[in-house]
Design a protein around this motif. Structure first.
Motif, PDB file in Angstrom:
ATOM      1  N   ALA B 147       3.722 122.402 -86.708  1.00  0.00           N
ATOM      2  CA  ALA B 147       3.298 122.284 -88.108  1.00  0.00           C
ATOM      3  C   ALA B 147       3.031 120.837 -88.515  1.00  0.00           C
ATOM      4  O   ALA B 147       3.590 119.899 -87.952  1.00  0.00           O
ATOM      5  CB  ALA B 147       4.380 122.878 -89.006  1.00  0.00           C
ATOM      6  N   ASN B 148       2.162 120.678 -89.524  1.00  0.00           N
ATOM      7  CA  ASN B 148       2.002 119.398 -90.213  1.00  0.00           C
ATOM      8  C   ASN B 148       2.914 119.403 -91.440  1.00  0.00           C
ATOM      9  O   ASN B 148       2.839 120.308 -92.263  1.00  0.00           O
ATOM     10  CB  ASN B 148       0.552 119.199 -90.666  1.00  0.00           C
ATOM     11  CG  ASN B 148      -0.364 118.897 -89.492  1.00  0.00           C
ATOM     12  OD1 ASN B 148       0.067 118.321 -88.497  1.00  0.00           O
ATOM     13  ND2 ASN B 148      -1.618 119.293 -89.614  1.00  0.00           N
ATOM     14  N   VAL B 149       3.756 118.389 -91.527  1.00  0.00           N
ATOM     15  CA  VAL B 149       4.822 118.397 -92.529  1.00  0.00           C
ATOM     16  C   VAL B 149       4.694 117.219 -93.488  1.00  0.00           C
ATOM     17  O   VAL B 149       4.477 116.089 -93.060  1.00  0.00           O
ATOM     18  CB  VAL B 149       6.194 118.316 -91.804  1.00  0.00           C
ATOM     19  CG1 VAL B 149       7.320 118.080 -92.790  1.00  0.00           C
ATOM     20  CG2 VAL B 149       6.437 119.578 -90.993  1.00  0.00           C
ATOM     21  N   ALA B 150       4.841 117.508 -94.792  1.00  0.00           N
ATOM     22  CA  ALA B 150       4.971 116.444 -95.791  1.00  0.00           C
ATOM     23  C   ALA B 150       6.466 116.187 -95.969  1.00  0.00           C
ATOM     24  O   ALA B 150       7.189 117.041 -96.458  1.00  0.00           O
ATOM     25  CB  ALA B 150       4.343 116.869 -97.110  1.00  0.00           C
ATOM     26  N   VAL B 151       6.925 115.029 -95.527  1.00  0.00           N
ATOM     27  CA  VAL B 151       8.358 114.701 -95.580  1.00  0.00           C
ATOM     28  C   VAL B 151       8.700 114.117 -96.953  1.00  0.00           C
ATOM     29  O   VAL B 151       8.018 113.227 -97.452  1.00  0.00           O
ATOM     30  CB  VAL B 151       8.712 113.678 -94.469  1.00  0.00           C
ATOM     31  CG1 VAL B 151      10.139 113.177 -94.638  1.00  0.00           C
ATOM     32  CG2 VAL B 151       8.523 114.303 -93.095  1.00  0.00           C
ATOM     33  N   HIS B 152       9.755 114.661 -97.557  1.00  0.00           N
ATOM     34  CA  HIS B 152      10.261 114.129 -98.840  1.00  0.00           C
ATOM     35  C   HIS B 152      11.671 113.601 -98.616  1.00  0.00           C
ATOM     36  O   HIS B 152      12.542 114.350 -98.177  1.00  0.00           O
ATOM     37  CB  HIS B 152      10.268 115.250 -99.899  1.00  0.00           C
ATOM     38  CG  HIS B 152      10.990 114.880-101.159  1.00  0.00           C
ATOM     39  ND1 HIS B 152      10.455 114.034-102.106  1.00  0.00           N
ATOM     40  CD2 HIS B 152      12.225 115.210-101.614  1.00  0.00           C
ATOM     41  CE1 HIS B 152      11.330 113.882-103.105  1.00  0.00           C
ATOM     42  NE2 HIS B 152      12.409 114.580-102.822  1.00  0.00           N
ATOM     43  N   TYR B 153      11.883 112.318 -98.895  1.00  0.00           N
ATOM     44  CA  TYR B 153      13.220 111.729 -98.693  1.00  0.00           C
ATOM     45  C   TYR B 153      14.138 111.987 -99.884  1.00  0.00           C
ATOM     46  O   TYR B 153      15.352 112.136 -99.713  1.00  0.00           O
ATOM     47  CB  TYR B 153      13.117 110.205 -98.498  1.00  0.00           C
ATOM     48  CG  TYR B 153      12.685 109.784 -97.115  1.00  0.00           C
ATOM     49  CD1 TYR B 153      11.352 109.854 -96.719  1.00  0.00           C
ATOM     50  CD2 TYR B 153      13.614 109.310 -96.192  1.00  0.00           C
ATOM     51  CE1 TYR B 153      10.956 109.461 -95.452  1.00  0.00           C
ATOM     52  CE2 TYR B 153      13.230 108.909 -94.916  1.00  0.00           C
ATOM     53  CZ  TYR B 153      11.901 108.985 -94.551  1.00  0.00           C
ATOM     54  OH  TYR B 153      11.515 108.603 -93.294  1.00  0.00           O
ATOM     55  N   GLY B 154      13.571 111.973-101.096  1.00  0.00           N
ATOM     56  CA  GLY B 154      14.421 111.976-102.274  1.00  0.00           C
ATOM     57  C   GLY B 154      15.016 110.594-102.489  1.00  0.00           C
ATOM     58  O   GLY B 154      14.961 109.744-101.593  1.00  0.00           O
ATOM     59  N   CYS B 155      15.586 110.372-103.666  1.00  0.00           N
ATOM     60  CA  CYS B 155      16.018 109.014-104.038  1.00  0.00           C
ATOM     61  C   CYS B 155      17.383 108.639-103.473  1.00  0.00           C
ATOM     62  O   CYS B 155      17.570 107.560-102.924  1.00  0.00           O
ATOM     63  CB  CYS B 155      16.045 108.882-105.554  1.00  0.00           C
ATOM     64  SG  CYS B 155      14.415 109.137-106.286  1.00  0.00           S
ATOM     65  N   HIS B 156      18.351 109.525-103.637  1.00  0.00           N
ATOM     66  CA  HIS B 156      19.735 109.085-103.403  1.00  0.00           C
ATOM     67  C   HIS B 156      20.138 109.093-101.933  1.00  0.00           C
ATOM     68  O   HIS B 156      21.222 108.638-101.591  1.00  0.00           O
ATOM     69  CB  HIS B 156      20.698 109.912-104.267  1.00  0.00           C
ATOM     70  CG  HIS B 156      20.425 109.711-105.731  1.00  0.00           C
ATOM     71  ND1 HIS B 156      20.762 110.620-106.693  1.00  0.00           N
ATOM     72  CD2 HIS B 156      19.820 108.689-106.389  1.00  0.00           C
ATOM     73  CE1 HIS B 156      20.367 110.166-107.879  1.00  0.00           C
ATOM     74  NE2 HIS B 156      19.795 109.008-107.713  1.00  0.00           N
ATOM     75  N   LEU B 157      19.242 109.556-101.073  1.00  0.00           N
ATOM     76  CA  LEU B 157      19.457 109.359 -99.637  1.00  0.00           C
ATOM     77  C   LEU B 157      19.296 107.867 -99.303  1.00  0.00           C
ATOM     78  O   LEU B 157      19.886 107.371 -98.346  1.00  0.00           O
ATOM     79  CB  LEU B 157      18.431 110.201 -98.852  1.00  0.00           C
ATOM     80  CG  LEU B 157      18.519 110.221 -97.330  1.00  0.00           C
ATOM     81  CD1 LEU B 157      19.876 110.732 -96.859  1.00  0.00           C
ATOM     82  CD2 LEU B 157      17.408 111.094 -96.746  1.00  0.00           C
TER      83      LEU B 157
END
Lengths: 145, 270
Positions: B147-157
C-alpha cells in the motif's frame, strides 16, 4: 532555557505556526501581548482554540513557553468559573468512572465479540480503584456535581 | 521475551476502539513483547481538559497511574499520543522537580500507594523504532504489504521536544521507516506535519473548529491508499474527515506480521 512572556518581541512566529490560527481568528501573539498587559479576558472563548500542538513554543525565537502560558490562562479561567460546559462534562465523567471517555454498552459488546474482556481491566472493573481516583479528585475540590 | 511493560490502555483504545487494543495485543504477542495488565488504571488524565483545568490534579492522577507500574517494576507502554503527552511529561517533570515528586508522593500516601521510583513511559511507536529496531521487525514480516500510506505523526509523539529528544520534530522520519518495514510506501503530502485538530480539548469543546483543522490536513493527502496513525484520538478525528481508510499502526504491522484482518480488528483486507 525558558524566558518570561515579557521578553516577547512580537515577531508573530507563534501566530504563523498555529493550526487553529489558520482556520479561525486566533492570534497567539495577541494573547501573549494581552497577558503582558494584564488585559486577558478569561471569558474569551478563544483561550480554548489552542490544540496544544506546541508549534508556537518550539519555534519561539525568544524561547517563551507559550503553550504552557495559555494552559495557565485556562486554569485561571476554570477557577473563575469560565470553563466551557462540554469540558466540565469530561471532568464529571472522570469523577464518575475514572475515564474521561467511559465505556458504553455498544463498545462493551464489541469488546466481547473481539474476544477481549467485556470491560477493560481499569477503574471500570475495580470499584476500589475508582474510589482512589475519586479521593484524589475530591481532594482538589472536584465533586462530580 | 524481549521486554515486559506495564500496559496502559487509556480511554479511547479500550472504550471506543477496542479493535485497536486487539491489534496491539496481537502485534506485541507476535514480536514477543511482554504486557502486564495495569489493574485499576484510570484515564491518564486527559491532557486537554485536565491539564488545562488543574495542573496539580493532573500530576496527582498521573502519579497514581505511574505508581501502578512502579509496583510491577516495569516501564509503561502507551498506545496514544494523549496518554503519552500526560504520562511521559509528568514522568520527566517528576524526575527533575523534587517538590512536585514530593507532592505526588504525599497524595499517593493518602490512598495507600507509593512511588519508589519514576517509571519510564514509552510510546509503542517509540519502542518499536528506537529499542526493538526495524531490522528485527523486518525479519518477522511474513506478508509484505504494497500500500501507499499517508503517515500521520500527531503532535505529542514529538513535542514538547524537551521531554522527547529522540528526533527532530520539524522533519521526523522514524515513523515512516516503521511503516515501511511492512513493505508499504510512505508518500509525502503537504500537511504531513500538521496537527489533526483534536487535542487541547478543542474537539470536546469546539468540534467545528477542530474538524476544520482536520479537513485541511486530510485534503492535502494525494496518492495514498490509507492514513496510518499512532494515536486513537488523531485516528477518530481523521476518520471523520478522510475519504480513504484510517488505520492504526498496529493494524498495519499486524497484517504484515501474518495476522488476518480479524486478528487486527479490521473488517476486510487492506
Amino acid at each position: 532555557m525558558t524566558n518570561s512572556i515579557y521578553s516577547c518581541m512580537k515577531c508573530g512566529t507563534c501566530t504563523g505556526a498555529c493550526p487553529s490560527g489558520r482556520v479561525v481568528a486566533f492570534r497567539t501573539r495577541k494573547i501573549v501581548e494581552d497577558h503582558c498587559n494584564g488585559e486577558i479576558d478569561l471569558g474569551d472563548e478563544s483561550l480554548w482554540y489552542c490544540t496544544t500542538c506546541y508549534n508556537c513554543m518550539e519555534r519561539c525565537p525568544r524561547h517563551i513557553d507559550i503553550t504552557d502560558d495559555i494552559l495557565g490562562l485556562r486554569e485561571q479561567a476554570y477557577r473563575a468559573g469560565k470553563a466551557l460546559s462540554p469540558h466540565l462534562k469530561v471532568l464529571g465523567y472522570l469523577h464518575k468512572t475514572g475515564h474521561a471517555v467511559p465505556i458504553n454498552e455498544k463498545v462493551a459488546d464489541k469488546r466481547a465479540s473481539l474476544g477481549l474482556s467485556r470491560l477493560p481491566p481499569t477503574t471500570h472493573s475495580y470499584e476500589d480503584a475508582l474510589e482512589e481516583v475519586r479521593r484524589i479528585l475530591e481532594g482538589e475540590g472536584v465533586s462530580g456535581e | 521475551m524481549s521486554k515486559t511493560f506495564s500496559f496502559f490502555l487509556g480511554c479511547l483504545i479500550p472504550n471506543r476502539f477496542p479493535e485497536l487494543e486487539k491489534a496491539s495485543r496481537f502485534v506485541c504477542d507476535a514480536l514477543d513483547i511482554g504486557l502486564e495488565e495495569m489493574e485499576g488504571a484510570s484515564c491518564c488524565p486527559a491532557p486537554g481538559v485536565i491539564k488545562s483545568f488543574d495542573k496539580t490534579l493532573w500530576y496527582k492522577v498521573a502519579g497514581r497511574n505511574l505508581s501502578l507500574a512502579a509496583a510491577q517494576g516495569n516501564d509503561i507502554l502507551v498506545l496514544c499520543n494523549g496518554c503519552y503527552g500526560t504520562l511521559k511529561d509528568v514522568s520527566m517533570v517528576l524526575r527533575e522537580d523534587e517538590g512536585k515528586l514530593g507532592m505526588v508522593r504525599d497524595s499517593l500516601s493518602t490512598i495507600g500507594r507509593t512511588l519508589p521510583y519514576v517509571p519510564d513511559v514509552v510510546h509503542i511507536v517509540e519502542h518499536l523504532c528506537f529499542d526493538y529496531g526495524f531490522e528485527e521487525i523486518r525479519k518477522r514480516v511474513t506478508s509484505p504489504l504494497s500500500a501507499n500510506v499517508a503517515v500521520h505523526y500527531g503532535c505529542h509523539l514529538l513535542k514538547p521536544a524537551r521531554y522527547r529528544g529522540f528526533t527532530s520534530f520539524e522533519d521526523p522520519t522514524f515513523f515512516d521507516e516503521l511503516v515501511e518495514t511492512t513493505g508499504a510506501r510512505s508518500v509525502p503530502y503537504l500537511e504531513k506535519n500538521s496537527c489533526c485538530g483534536a487535542g487541547g480539548a478543542v474537539r470536546s469543546g469546539l468540534k467545528d473548529l477542530s474538524l476544520d483543522i482536520a479537513r485541511k490536513k486530510a485534503a492535502s493527502i494525494k496518492g495514498a491508499d490509507c492514513i496510518v496513525t499512532p494515536c486513537p484520538f488523531c485516528h477518530m478525528q481523521l476518520m471523520e474527515v478522510s475519504e480513504i481508510p484510517v488505520i492504526y499502526i498496529t493494524q498495519l504491522l499486524g497484517l504484515a506480521l501474518g495476522g488476518t484482518p480479524e486478528d487486527v480488528g479490521m473488517e476486510g483486507p487492506l
